[in-house]
Structure formats: structure tokens, C-alpha cells
Design an enzyme around this catalytic site. Structure first.
Site, PDB file in Angstrom:
ATOM      1  CB  CYS A 130      -0.956  -0.002   1.196  1.00 51.34           C
ATOM      2  SG  CYS A 130      -0.315  -0.800   2.678  1.00 51.34           S
ATOM      3  CG  HIS A 243      -1.019   3.877   4.680  1.00 58.33           C
ATOM      4  ND1 HIS A 243      -1.751   3.487   5.782  1.00 58.33           N
ATOM      5  CD2 HIS A 243      -0.518   2.728   4.138  1.00 58.33           C
ATOM      6  CE1 HIS A 243      -1.704   2.159   5.901  1.00 58.33           C
ATOM      7  NE2 HIS A 243      -0.968   1.677   4.903  1.00 58.33           N
TER       8      HIS A 243
HETATM    9  O1  25A Z   1      -0.494 -12.709   6.577  1.00 60.73           O
HETATM   10  P1  25A Z   1      -0.204 -11.287   6.181  1.00 60.73           P
HETATM   11  O2  25A Z   1       0.281 -11.128   4.744  1.00 60.73           O
HETATM   12  O3  25A Z   1       0.627 -10.561   7.171  1.00 60.73           O
HETATM   13  O4  25A Z   1      -1.625 -10.507   6.174  1.00 60.73           O
HETATM   14  C1  25A Z   1      -2.370 -10.393   7.342  1.00 60.73           C
HETATM   15  C2  25A Z   1      -3.663  -9.751   7.070  1.00 60.73           C
HETATM   16  O5  25A Z   1      -3.509  -8.377   6.677  1.00 60.73           O
HETATM   17  C3  25A Z   1      -4.665  -7.988   5.937  1.00 60.73           C
HETATM   18  C4  25A Z   1      -5.522  -9.172   5.769  1.00 60.73           C
HETATM   19  O6  25A Z   1      -6.455  -9.238   6.893  1.00 60.73           O
HETATM   20  C5  25A Z   1      -4.484 -10.268   5.931  1.00 60.73           C
HETATM   21  O7  25A Z   1      -5.098 -11.484   6.225  1.00 60.73           O
HETATM   22  N1  25A Z   1      -4.156  -7.365   4.741  1.00 60.73           N
HETATM   23  C6  25A Z   1      -3.333  -7.829   3.793  1.00 60.73           C
HETATM   24  N2  25A Z   1      -3.022  -6.904   2.904  1.00 60.73           N
HETATM   25  C7  25A Z   1      -3.658  -5.784   3.320  1.00 60.73           C
HETATM   26  C8  25A Z   1      -3.730  -4.460   2.838  1.00 60.73           C
HETATM   27  N3  25A Z   1      -3.067  -4.078   1.746  1.00 60.73           N
HETATM   28  C9  25A Z   1      -4.385  -6.090   4.484  1.00 60.73           C
HETATM   29  N4  25A Z   1      -5.130  -5.214   5.126  1.00 60.73           N
HETATM   30  C10 25A Z   1      -5.177  -3.957   4.618  1.00 60.73           C
HETATM   31  N5  25A Z   1      -4.489  -3.574   3.522  1.00 60.73           N
HETATM   32  P2  25A Z   1      -8.009  -9.020   6.777  1.00 60.73           P
HETATM   33  O8  25A Z   1      -8.574  -9.085   8.134  1.00 60.73           O
HETATM   34  O9  25A Z   1      -8.332  -7.835   5.941  1.00 60.73           O
HETATM   35  O10 25A Z   1      -8.531 -10.263   5.958  1.00 60.73           O
HETATM   36  C11 25A Z   1      -8.177 -11.549   6.190  1.00 60.73           C
HETATM   37  C12 25A Z   1      -9.018 -12.387   5.175  1.00 60.73           C
HETATM   38  O11 25A Z   1      -8.302 -13.562   4.857  1.00 60.73           O
HETATM   39  C13 25A Z   1      -9.144 -14.688   5.156  1.00 60.73           C
HETATM   40  N6  25A Z   1      -8.320 -15.838   5.461  1.00 60.73           N
HETATM   41  C14 25A Z   1      -7.420 -15.970   6.446  1.00 60.73           C
HETATM   42  N7  25A Z   1      -6.859 -17.186   6.418  1.00 60.73           N
HETATM   43  C15 25A Z   1      -7.423 -17.847   5.389  1.00 60.73           C
HETATM   44  C16 25A Z   1      -8.364 -16.991   4.777  1.00 60.73           C
HETATM   45  N8  25A Z   1      -9.094 -17.357   3.740  1.00 60.73           N
HETATM   46  C17 25A Z   1      -8.916 -18.608   3.260  1.00 60.73           C
HETATM   47  N9  25A Z   1      -8.050 -19.473   3.793  1.00 60.73           N
HETATM   48  C18 25A Z   1      -7.286 -19.143   4.845  1.00 60.73           C
HETATM   49  N10 25A Z   1      -6.424 -20.039   5.359  1.00 60.73           N
HETATM   50  C19 25A Z   1      -9.955 -14.217   6.297  1.00 60.73           C
HETATM   51  O12 25A Z   1     -11.115 -14.960   6.509  1.00 60.73           O
HETATM   52  C20 25A Z   1     -10.294 -12.801   5.863  1.00 60.73           C
HETATM   53  O13 25A Z   1     -11.304 -12.801   4.906  1.00 60.73           O
HETATM   54  P3  25A Z   1     -11.394 -15.546   7.980  1.00 60.73           P
HETATM   55  O14 25A Z   1     -12.617 -16.342   7.832  1.00 60.73           O
HETATM   56  O15 25A Z   1     -10.190 -16.310   8.513  1.00 60.73           O
HETATM   57  O16 25A Z   1     -11.512 -14.305   8.945  1.00 60.73           O
HETATM   58  C21 25A Z   1     -12.650 -13.604   9.120  1.00 60.73           C
HETATM   59  C22 25A Z   1     -12.313 -12.530  10.135  1.00 60.73           C
HETATM   60  O17 25A Z   1     -12.603 -11.268   9.514  1.00 60.73           O
HETATM   61  C23 25A Z   1     -13.173 -10.379  10.454  1.00 60.73           C
HETATM   62  N11 25A Z   1     -14.498  -9.947   9.913  1.00 60.73           N
HETATM   63  C24 25A Z   1     -15.136 -10.507   8.877  1.00 60.73           C
HETATM   64  N12 25A Z   1     -16.243  -9.845   8.571  1.00 60.73           N
HETATM   65  C25 25A Z   1     -16.360  -8.849   9.444  1.00 60.73           C
HETATM   66  C26 25A Z   1     -15.245  -8.898  10.297  1.00 60.73           C
HETATM   67  N13 25A Z   1     -15.102  -8.024  11.271  1.00 60.73           N
HETATM   68  C27 25A Z   1     -16.018  -7.039  11.421  1.00 60.73           C
HETATM   69  N14 25A Z   1     -17.085  -6.898  10.635  1.00 60.73           N
HETATM   70  C28 25A Z   1     -17.322  -7.815   9.637  1.00 60.73           C
HETATM   71  N15 25A Z   1     -18.394  -7.669   8.847  1.00 60.73           N
HETATM   72  C29 25A Z   1     -13.242 -11.031  11.747  1.00 60.73           C
HETATM   73  O18 25A Z   1     -12.162 -10.600  12.529  1.00 60.73           O
HETATM   74  C30 25A Z   1     -13.110 -12.522  11.423  1.00 60.73           C
HETATM   75  O19 25A Z   1     -12.418 -13.150  12.445  1.00 60.73           O
HETATM   76  O1  L14 Z   2       0.836  -5.466   1.828  1.00 57.49           O
HETATM   77  O2  L14 Z   2       0.061  -2.281   7.717  1.00 57.49           O
HETATM   78  O3  L14 Z   2       2.741  -6.218   2.522  1.00 57.49           O
HETATM   79  O4  L14 Z   2       0.338  -4.130   8.822  1.00 57.49           O
HETATM   80  C1  L14 Z   2       1.539  -6.097   5.207  1.00 57.49           C
HETATM   81  C2  L14 Z   2       1.351  -5.429   6.555  1.00 57.49           C
HETATM   82  C3  L14 Z   2       0.547  -4.033   4.093  1.00 57.49           C
HETATM   83  C4  L14 Z   2       0.497  -3.341   5.394  1.00 57.49           C
HETATM   84  C5  L14 Z   2       1.641  -5.689   2.734  1.00 57.49           C
HETATM   85  C6  L14 Z   2       0.356  -3.481   7.774  1.00 57.49           C
HETATM   86  C7  L14 Z   2       1.279  -5.246   4.070  1.00 57.49           C
HETATM   87  C8  L14 Z   2       0.703  -4.157   6.526  1.00 57.49           C
END
Ligand code: 25A
Ligand code: L14
Length: 347
Positions: A130, A243
Site C-alpha cells: 500500500c 496512509h
Molecule cells: O499474513 P499477512 O500477509 O501478514 O496478512 C495479514 C492480514 O492483513 C490484511 C488481511 O487481513 C491479511 O489477512 N491485509 C493484507 N493486505 C492488506 C492491505 N493491503 C491487508 N489489510 C489492509 N491492507 P483481513 O482481516 O483484511 O482479511 C483476512 C481475510 O483472509 C481470510 N483468510 C485468512 N486465512 C485464510 C483466509 N481465507 C482462506 N483461507 C485461509 N487459510 C480471512 O477470513 C479474511 O477474509 P477468515 O474467515 O479467517 O476471517 C474472518 C475474520 O474477519 C473479520 N471480519 C469478517 N467480517 C467482518 C469482520 N469483522 C467485522 N465486521 C465484519 N463484517 C473477523 O475478525 C473474522 O475473524
Molecule cells: O501489503 O500495515 O505487505 O500491517 C503487510 C502489513 C501491508 C500493510 C503488505 C500493515 C502489508 C501491513
């Protein structure tokens, strides 16, 4: 082809996944069918797509037959494991995680900057970090005319960068502090409410964080120019969305602040808000949900011959993630690239 497309959003329940569905709907993405996937714990739950609801399905290795395009935002581990199965089934992946960005087989694309890189895709396309995206939307037009030699960037990053759990952590800690309770740290190592953390993602051997090194390495790959040197400090601030970045550049050729303002006001995806006399400059609280990347506070660096300072703000969940990924998908359709030619490249 595009009328018959089936599109999957993987990680559909997350902060970015839900924004992807909103963006696909708002931009009238030409899909015949949209399917939502997440982990087993969310299977059966509903996510909004326009006025309708989609039932979330569990992501498994064998679901990609019949899906033409999948947009992933489910974390790096999920992308590493599942994206190869998608490509192997002939489904083109646009991935928002860091897993594939530096892989030579995968284009790393900001559509306003290097859409041409899509032409050589082999099935997996990476969406940049991002902070990198918003910086390069602004720096590319300056690089084209003046040749950027060095970039010094400091970021002020919102908690939504960590997804839904980052948003929930700041909300909960603010509520706890107002109610005289000790705030618990679940997502970040220290309190983020009323604090600033000079730490995003993990620390590396060189004492930089992985987030900082993403800005360095992704910039070189996207600009296709190893001569551009970047040094970054990434900080987390108690802001929910958008950001901000303080960016200093040194250029080969002189470019005045006035010239930069004119150039940037014509650049795709950029909006200049820069009038110090009227107190006009971009700010996170006023950019939420917007598509453009905003730039202001443009001024010449008086300590070097050819240098500029500027302040860049964008919605990290939109341009930094969901919107950029959807723009990549639109560009793939426009260029007739929604197909995988060699299905075993990633297997
Ligand atoms: O592992 P990383 O790379 O470090 O990334 C960590 C996390 O950062 C976010 C994203 O989290 C990612 O999982 N992310 C990544 N890039 C981003 C960016 N550029 C970024 N965020 C912002 N900018 P996230 O919470 O946005 O989404 C995670 C999604 O991934 C699904 N998931 C996880 N493990 C999975 C999987 N899907 C398939 N297989 C797997 N093994 C995850 O689904 C979610 O869709 P989930 O079922 O495990 O989790 C649902 C959780 O989402 C929250 N939630 C859902 N709906 C709502 C909600 N909260 C509030 N209101 C809602 N309507 C809940 O917390 C629920 O637990
Ligand atoms: O896209 O803000 O590599 O925690 C992983 C962590 C983006 C932001 C990525 C965070 C990210 C991030």
C-alpha cells in the site's frame, strides 16, 4: 469473453476483501458471476455485494475449475499455498499479499505506472504494498521528466493496513482507556491508541523492517530502474484509514515546485491539494473512501540543488489494496489477458 467471466474474491470477509466486493460492484465490473471465499471459520456467513448477499465458501485447493479470475487478500501464507492451484487450473490470480511480489515470474503492477508489465504475466500478478503504490503514483511522472536519483520517505500508516484485527485493536484500546481499563495489546507489541510505533511488519537482519524494505525493493521493480535509491522509515499511527507519507526526492534535472504542481495536476490517479495560504493540504481524515492519491506541501528542498519535499495521502484499503487490484483486473480484461498459457509454471 468478459460477459461470461466468473470471478472469485479470496479473503472476502476481511477489511480488504469486503472493499474489493464494494469496488467491483461500484465500477460495474463485467463479471457474469462473483463468488466469495474465506477460511473455514467464515464458511456459510454472508458478505454484501451491492444490494445482494453472497454466501462465503471455504477456500480449498480444488475450487478454481470454472473460475477465470481470482483476487486474493487473505494473507501471505494463504496466497503462497493456494495461488499455484488457481494458476494450474487456468485461473488468473491478482494477489494483494507480499508472497509473490519479488518473484521474477510475477508482474508487480500499479496500473497508472507500469500496466505494460501485465503483458508477460504467467498466471499470478502481484499487487504492491500500500505505501509503495501511493508513493509511485505520484513519483512516476516526476521520474519521467526529472530522473529521480534518491528517495527518503517516512510513512504514517493507518491500523487498517493490518486488516480487520488492526481496526478492532485501536477501537478496543480507545474504549478501554476512556473507561479506566488497562488496554490489552493483541495485534501490536505495544499500545497503538494515543501512541506511534516505529515498527510495521517484522524486523530484518539489517535492522530495517520488512515494510521498509518492501518500499525499497518494490520501487525498483515497478520503475524498472535499479538506479533509484530509496530509504524508508515506516511508522504506525492511531488512524483508522489512509496512509500519509513525507517524501523527499533528489533528481537528476532541476524541477521547480511550480512545475511539479502543474505536472502532477495532469497525472493519472493524482489529485493536487496544495495551497498553503488557504491552509489546503491532504489529510487522512478527509480522504477516506476516495480513489485518487492526494499530494500537497510541494516545496523545493533548499539543502540540495535538485530536490523536492512533498506530502502524499491515499486510502490504504482502496488505492493501497482493493482498488489497485480491481484496476489490474480491469486492465487484464482490456488487454485480453485473462488466460494462463503455461499452467505448470508455479507447480
Ligand atoms: O499474513 P499477512 O500477509 O501478514 O496478512 C495479514 C492480514 O492483513 C490484511 C488481511 O487481513 C491479511 O489477512 N491485509 C493484507 N493486505 C492488506 C492491505 N493491503 C491487508 N489489510 C489492509 N491492507 P483481513 O482481516 O483484511 O482479511 C483476512 C481475510 O483472509 C481470510 N483468510 C485468512 N486465512 C485464510 C483466509 N481465507 C482462506 N483461507 C485461509 N487459510 C480471512 O477470513 C479474511 O477474509 P477468515 O474467515 O479467517 O476471517 C474472518 C475474520 O474477519 C473479520 N471480519 C469478517 N467480517 C467482518 C469482520 N469483522 C467485522 N465486521 C465484519 N463484517 C473477523 O475478525 C473474522 O475473524
Ligand atoms: O501489503 O500495515 O505487505 O500491517 C503487510 C502489513 C501491508 C500493510 C503488505 C500493515 C502489508 C501491513
Amino acid at each position: 469473453m468478459s460477459q461470461n467471466l466468473t470471478v472469485a474474491v479470496v479473503g472476502a470477509t476481511g477489511a480488504v476483501g469486503r472493499e474489493m466486493l464494494k469496488t467491483l460492484h461500484a465500477r460495474q465490473f463485467p463479471a457474469a458471476s462473483i463468488r466469495a471465499f474465506a477460511s473455514a471459520r467464515s464458511a456459510g456467513s454472508k458478505v454484501a455485494y451491492g444490494d445482494t448477499e453472497l454466501t462465503v465458501e471455504e477456500l480449498k485447493e480444488d475450487i478454481f475449475d470454472g473460475i477465470h479470475l481470482a483476487i486474493f487478500s487473505a494473507g501471505g501464507a494463504t496466497s503462497s499455498k493456494f495461488a499455484p492451484y488457481a494458476a494450474h487450473a487456468g485461473c488468473v490470480v491478482v494477489d494483494n499479499s507480499a508472497a509473490w511480489r519479488m518473484d521474477d515470474r510475477c508482474p508487480l503492477v500499479v496500473p497508472e505506472v507500469n500496466a505494460h508489465a501485465l503483458e508477460k504475466h504467467q498466471g499470478i500478478i502481484a499487487n504492491p504494498n500500500c505505501s509503495t503504490i501511493q508513493m509511485l503514483v505520484v513519483l512516476k511522472p516526476l521520474h519521467d521528466v526529472a530522473g529521480i536519483r534518491r528517495v527518503i520517505v517516512s510513512t504514517y500508516q493507518a491500523v487498517s493496513g493490518t486488516g480487520q484485527k488492526g481496526i478492532e485493536e485501536l477501537e478496543r484500546q480507545v474504549r478501554d482507556l476512556f473507561n479506566g481499563r488497562d488496554p490489552e495489546n493483541k495485534t501490536y507489541p505495544y499500545r497503538i491508541a494515543f501512541n506511534v510505533l516505529p515498527h510495521i511488519d517484522v524486523f530484518l537482519e539489517n535492522d530495517y523492517t520488512k515494510e521498509e524494505m518492501k518500499m525499497v525493493n518494490e520501487t525498483v521493480k515497478i520503475l524498472e530502474d535499479p538506479s533509484v535509491r530509496v530509504t524508508a522509515t515506516c511508522a504506525r499511527v492511531p488512524v483508522f484509514f489512509c496512509h500519509a507519507e513525507s517524501v523527499n526526492i533528489e533528481t537528476e534535472k532541476k524541477i521547480s515546485a511550480k512545475e511539479a504542481r502543474i505536472l502532477l495536476s495532469q497525472a493519472p490517479g493524482v489529485k493536487v491539494i496544495d495551497n498553503p495560504r488557504e491552509l489546503l493540504y491532504p489529510m487522512p481524515a478527509y480522504c477516506i473512501g476516495d480513489d485518487p492519491t492526494y499530494v500537497g506541501r510541494i516545496r523545493e528542498d533548499e539543502t540540495i540543488d535538485n530536490g523536492l519535499n512533498m506530502w502524499i495521502v491515499a486510502d490504504n484499503v482502496r488505492k493501497g489494496a482493493a482498488l489497485n487490484a480491481v484496476q489490474i483486473a480491469e486492465e487484464l480484461i482490456r488487454r485480453d489477458l485473462v488466460r494462463v498459457t503455461d499452467k505448470s509454471v508455479f507447480m
